[in-house]
Design a protein around this motif. Structure first.
Motif, PDB file in Angstrom:
ATOM      1  N   CYS A 146       8.408   5.392   4.395  1.00 32.19           N
ATOM      2  CA  CYS A 146       6.968   5.364   4.170  1.00 32.19           C
ATOM      3  C   CYS A 146       6.243   6.011   5.353  1.00 32.19           C
ATOM      4  O   CYS A 146       6.519   5.674   6.511  1.00 32.19           O
ATOM      5  CB  CYS A 146       6.493   3.916   4.009  1.00 32.19           C
ATOM      6  SG  CYS A 146       4.714   3.822   3.737  1.00 32.19           S
ATOM      7  N   HIS A 149       3.482   5.390   6.467  1.00 32.36           N
ATOM      8  CA  HIS A 149       2.656   4.414   7.187  1.00 32.36           C
ATOM      9  C   HIS A 149       3.387   3.842   8.397  1.00 32.36           C
ATOM     10  O   HIS A 149       2.903   3.956   9.522  1.00 32.36           O
ATOM     11  CB  HIS A 149       2.211   3.294   6.222  1.00 32.36           C
ATOM     12  CG  HIS A 149       1.338   2.271   6.866  1.00 32.36           C
ATOM     13  ND1 HIS A 149       1.375   0.949   6.521  1.00 32.36           N
ATOM     14  CD2 HIS A 149       0.401   2.388   7.840  1.00 32.36           C
ATOM     15  CE1 HIS A 149       0.492   0.293   7.259  1.00 32.36           C
ATOM     16  NE2 HIS A 149      -0.107   1.142   8.058  1.00 32.36           N
ATOM     17  N   THR A 150       4.554   3.255   8.182  1.00 30.55           N
ATOM     18  CA  THR A 150       5.269   2.666   9.332  1.00 30.55           C
ATOM     19  C   THR A 150       6.713   3.136   9.447  1.00 30.55           C
ATOM     20  O   THR A 150       7.411   2.743  10.375  1.00 30.55           O
ATOM     21  CB  THR A 150       5.309   1.130   9.251  1.00 30.55           C
ATOM     22  OG1 THR A 150       6.143   0.771   8.148  1.00 30.55           O
ATOM     23  CG2 THR A 150       3.934   0.528   9.082  1.00 30.55           C
ATOM     24  N   VAL A 188       9.155   2.489   7.261  1.00 23.83           N
ATOM     25  CA  VAL A 188      10.130   1.612   6.593  1.00 23.83           C
ATOM     26  C   VAL A 188      10.590   2.232   5.271  1.00 23.83           C
ATOM     27  O   VAL A 188       9.961   3.141   4.743  1.00 23.83           O
ATOM     28  CB  VAL A 188       9.540   0.209   6.302  1.00 23.83           C
ATOM     29  CG1 VAL A 188       9.141  -0.480   7.588  1.00 23.83           C
ATOM     30  CG2 VAL A 188       8.352   0.313   5.348  1.00 23.83           C
ATOM     31  N   CYS A 191       5.311   2.000  -2.048  1.00 25.16           N
ATOM     32  CA  CYS A 191       5.925   1.329  -0.907  1.00 25.16           C
ATOM     33  C   CYS A 191       5.831  -0.178  -1.114  1.00 25.16           C
ATOM     34  O   CYS A 191       4.741  -0.706  -1.369  1.00 25.16           O
ATOM     35  CB  CYS A 191       5.223   1.727   0.386  1.00 25.16           C
ATOM     36  SG  CYS A 191       5.856   0.836   1.814  1.00 25.16           S
ATOM     37  N   LYS A 203       6.065  -2.497   1.027  1.00 22.09           N
ATOM     38  CA  LYS A 203       5.507  -3.299   2.119  1.00 22.09           C
ATOM     39  C   LYS A 203       4.008  -3.516   1.975  1.00 22.09           C
ATOM     40  O   LYS A 203       3.535  -4.648   1.979  1.00 22.09           O
ATOM     41  CB  LYS A 203       5.832  -2.665   3.469  1.00 22.09           C
ATOM     42  CG  LYS A 203       5.405  -3.556   4.617  1.00 22.09           C
ATOM     43  CD  LYS A 203       6.096  -3.236   5.896  1.00 22.09           C
ATOM     44  CE  LYS A 203       5.732  -4.288   6.947  1.00 22.09           C
ATOM     45  NZ  LYS A 203       6.299  -3.973   8.250  1.00 22.09           N
ATOM     46  N   HIS A 204       3.239  -2.424   1.874  1.00 19.06           N
ATOM     47  CA  HIS A 204       1.784  -2.576   1.736  1.00 19.06           C
ATOM     48  C   HIS A 204       1.239  -1.970   0.461  1.00 19.06           C
ATOM     49  O   HIS A 204       0.029  -1.884   0.288  1.00 19.06           O
ATOM     50  CB  HIS A 204       1.059  -1.947   2.932  1.00 19.06           C
ATOM     51  CG  HIS A 204       1.453  -2.531   4.251  1.00 19.06           C
ATOM     52  ND1 HIS A 204       2.006  -1.775   5.258  1.00 19.06           N
ATOM     53  CD2 HIS A 204       1.377  -3.798   4.718  1.00 19.06           C
ATOM     54  CE1 HIS A 204       2.273  -2.560   6.293  1.00 19.06           C
ATOM     55  NE2 HIS A 204       1.900  -3.787   5.996  1.00 19.06           N
ATOM     56  N   GLY A 205       2.121  -1.471  -0.397  1.00 22.47           N
ATOM     57  CA  GLY A 205       1.690  -1.036  -1.726  1.00 22.47           C
ATOM     58  C   GLY A 205       1.077   0.342  -1.819  1.00 22.47           C
ATOM     59  O   GLY A 205       0.450   0.655  -2.834  1.00 22.47           O
ATOM     60  N   SER A 206       1.227   1.186  -0.813  1.00 19.00           N
ATOM     61  CA  SER A 206       0.743   2.567  -0.953  1.00 19.00           C
ATOM     62  C   SER A 206       1.474   3.234  -2.108  1.00 19.00           C
ATOM     63  O   SER A 206       2.664   2.992  -2.317  1.00 19.00           O
ATOM     64  CB  SER A 206       1.006   3.365   0.324  1.00 19.00           C
ATOM     65  OG  SER A 206       0.137   2.961   1.343  1.00 19.00           O
TER      66      SER A 206
HETATM   67  S1  FES Z   1       4.668   0.452   5.294  1.00 25.61           S
HETATM   68 FE1  FES Z   1       4.353   1.543   3.445  1.00 25.61          FE
HETATM   69  S2  FES Z   1       2.271   1.225   3.039  1.00 25.61           S
HETATM   70 FE2  FES Z   1       2.576   0.214   4.890  1.00 25.61          FE
END
Ligand code: FES
Length: 135
Positions: free
Chosen positions: A60, A62-63, A65, A84, A86-89
């Motif tokens: 991802c 974002h981070t 992962v 994703c 983890k945070h749903g992107s």
């Molecule tokens: S880790 Fe994927 S949206 Fe935050």
């Protein structure tokens, strides 16, 4: 994993085209050979959509992962975008662009694929053969 082609342009067979059902995605944990000869994990997600296949690094923006917090669960609830866990992107299937969520505007890293004789193959990289990575 089978190797096809010449040394300079090897296509690494990852799985059979029909091993991934239509409109599904599957993750693979492969190993890349760096320019300095070292090995580096190379997790990818392969999407099959009709007769087409797309692949991205399973990372991802974002981070960093893996997208699938539950193994091989890559899609949003509508089954139309990658998501994703983890945070749903969410990400467009064909471009990898994040269209909603915390990394909106950034993109998944595309992975070059080709289909040869019914096999989905990665190209443009050097991968560790399975027998090499076992020990
Ligand atoms: S880790 Fe994927 S949206 Fe935050």
């Amino acid at each position: 994993m089978n190797e096809r082609g010449t040394q300079s342009n090897i296509a690494y067979a990852i799985c059979g085209f029909n091993d991934i059902p239509n409109q599904r995605a599957m993750g693979f944990h492969l190993m890349l050979v760096d320019e300095d000869g070292g090995y580096r994990p190379w997790p990818i997600v392969v999407v099959r959509w009709g007769k087409r296949v797309f692949a991205y690094l399973n990372k991802c923006p974002h981070t960093g992962v893996h997208l699938d917090w539950e193994r091989n669960q890559f899609f949003d609830p509508l089954g139309m975008r990658l998501m994703c866990g983890k945070h749903g992107s969410t990400f467009e299937l064909g471009t990898g662009r994040c269209v909603d969520g915390r990394c909106k505007g950034s993109s998944l890293t595309p992975v070059a694929l080709t289909v040869l004789d019914g096999e989905i193959c990665a190209t443009g990289v050097r991968l560790v053969e399975e027998e090499d990575s076992s020990g």
